[in-house]
Design an enzyme around this catalytic site. Structure first.
Site, mmCIF file in Angstrom:
data_model
loop_
_atom_site.group_PDB
_atom_site.id
_atom_site.type_symbol
_atom_site.label_atom_id
_atom_site.label_comp_id
_atom_site.label_asym_id
_atom_site.label_seq_id
_atom_site.Cartn_x
_atom_site.Cartn_y
_atom_site.Cartn_z
ATOM 1 N N ASP A 8 0.869 -1.178 0.000
ATOM 2 C CA ASP A 8 0.000 0.000 0.000
ATOM 3 C C ASP A 8 0.913 1.237 0.000
ATOM 4 O O ASP A 8 2.143 1.113 -0.123
ATOM 5 C CB ASP A 8 -0.996 -0.032 1.173
ATOM 6 C CG ASP A 8 -0.336 0.146 2.543
ATOM 7 O OD1 ASP A 8 0.907 0.248 2.617
ATOM 8 O OD2 ASP A 8 -1.076 0.176 3.547
ATOM 9 N N CYS A 65 3.339 -3.116 4.034
ATOM 10 C CA CYS A 65 2.424 -2.027 4.420
ATOM 11 C C CYS A 65 3.095 -1.312 5.596
ATOM 12 O O CYS A 65 4.310 -1.450 5.776
ATOM 13 C CB CYS A 65 1.014 -2.536 4.727
ATOM 14 S SG CYS A 65 0.830 -3.580 6.184
ATOM 15 N N THR A 67 2.815 -1.732 8.891
ATOM 16 C CA THR A 67 3.280 -2.688 9.910
ATOM 17 C C THR A 67 3.607 -4.059 9.345
ATOM 18 O O THR A 67 4.213 -4.880 10.039
ATOM 19 C CB THR A 67 2.183 -2.901 10.970
ATOM 20 O OG1 THR A 67 1.016 -3.391 10.290
ATOM 21 C CG2 THR A 67 1.844 -1.616 11.706
ATOM 22 N N HIS A 98 10.295 -23.554 9.041
ATOM 23 C CA HIS A 98 9.189 -24.200 9.740
ATOM 24 C C HIS A 98 7.850 -24.051 9.011
ATOM 25 O O HIS A 98 7.023 -24.958 9.041
ATOM 26 C CB HIS A 98 9.032 -23.623 11.154
ATOM 27 C CG HIS A 98 10.135 -24.032 12.084
ATOM 28 N ND1 HIS A 98 10.090 -23.808 13.440
ATOM 29 C CD2 HIS A 98 11.329 -24.642 11.845
ATOM 30 C CE1 HIS A 98 11.206 -24.270 14.009
ATOM 31 N NE2 HIS A 98 11.976 -24.775 13.055
ATOM 32 N N HIS A 133 7.279 -30.665 10.454
ATOM 33 C CA HIS A 133 6.555 -29.491 9.967
ATOM 34 C C HIS A 133 5.618 -29.826 8.813
ATOM 35 O O HIS A 133 4.708 -29.046 8.510
ATOM 36 C CB HIS A 133 7.543 -28.404 9.540
ATOM 37 C CG HIS A 133 8.456 -27.989 10.651
ATOM 38 N ND1 HIS A 133 7.997 -27.347 11.779
ATOM 39 C CD2 HIS A 133 9.781 -28.178 10.839
ATOM 40 C CE1 HIS A 133 9.010 -27.143 12.606
ATOM 41 N NE2 HIS A 133 10.108 -27.645 12.050
HETATM 42 C C1 RB5 Z 1 -1.895 2.556 6.597
HETATM 43 O O1 RB5 Z 1 -1.959 3.751 7.306
HETATM 44 C C2 RB5 Z 1 -1.655 1.403 7.571
HETATM 45 O O2 RB5 Z 1 -2.760 1.241 8.390
HETATM 46 C C3 RB5 Z 1 -1.336 0.132 6.831
HETATM 47 O O3 RB5 Z 1 -0.251 0.342 5.996
HETATM 48 C C4 RB5 Z 1 -0.959 -1.078 7.661
HETATM 49 O O4 RB5 Z 1 0.009 -0.751 8.603
HETATM 50 C C5 RB5 Z 1 -2.076 -1.852 8.225
HETATM 51 O O5 RB5 Z 1 -1.874 -2.948 8.765
#
Ligand code: RB5
Length: 151
Positions: A8, A65, A67, A98, A133
């Site tokens: 994203d 993304c 996180t 694994h 596994h």
């Molecule tokens: C975008 O702001 C953020 O929410 C997205 O990139 C991600 O971290 C969501 O899990």
């Protein structure tokens, strides 16, 4: 190796850096977007990468993304996908050894390019251990079959 990458807006820069790094190493990198900093929704890109990997059009997916969490949840909704958020070399190595992950996810807000580069190298240099596994992967496959049966 054919590697599909997707992110994203929050993962755009790291996706580009990792894509270039892997292309420079000789991999065939397929960039499924996003391509600008305009705000987009991570499920769309997790689904794109997961679908290409599940169809066998790429051998590995890389998703980014903010996180790594949201896009990994999205990729894991695609049957046949084992997407793992990795934070370092150890989690990357174990995601292959694994879990035999076929999509590796990073959070651009959580990890530097340097650590993610080392992590993807560790993933690519590791092998699935098999053994105990295997039955666990089979159980994951059975969960996919359960879901397919409900669609
Ligand atoms: C975008 O702001 C953020 O929410 C997205 O990139 C991600 O971290 C969501 O899990």
């Amino acid at each position: 190796m054919i590697i599909a990458v997707g992110s994203d807006h929050a993962g755009l820069e790291l996706k580009g850096q990792l894509g270039k790094y892997l292309a420079d190493k000789g991999h065939q990198v397929q960039d499924l977007g996003t391509y600008t900093t305009d705000s987009v929704d991570y499920p769309d890109y997790g689904e794109k990468v997961g679908s290409v990997v599940a169809a066998g059009e790429a051998e590995l997916g890389i998703c980014v993304c903010g996180t790594g969490i949201g896009i990994s949840i999205a990729a894991n909704k695609v049957c046949g996908i084992r997407a793992a958020v990795v934070h370092d070399v150890t989690s990357a190595r174990l995601a292959k050894a694994h879990n035999n992950a076929n999509v590796v996810c990073f959070g651009e807000r959580m990890i530097t390019f340097e650590v993610s580069r080392q992590a993807i190298d560790a993933f690519l240099e590791s092998s699935f251990e098999g053994g105990r596994h295997i039955k666990r992967i089979e159980k994951l496959n059975n969960l996919d079959k359960l879901r397919e049966g409900n669609e």
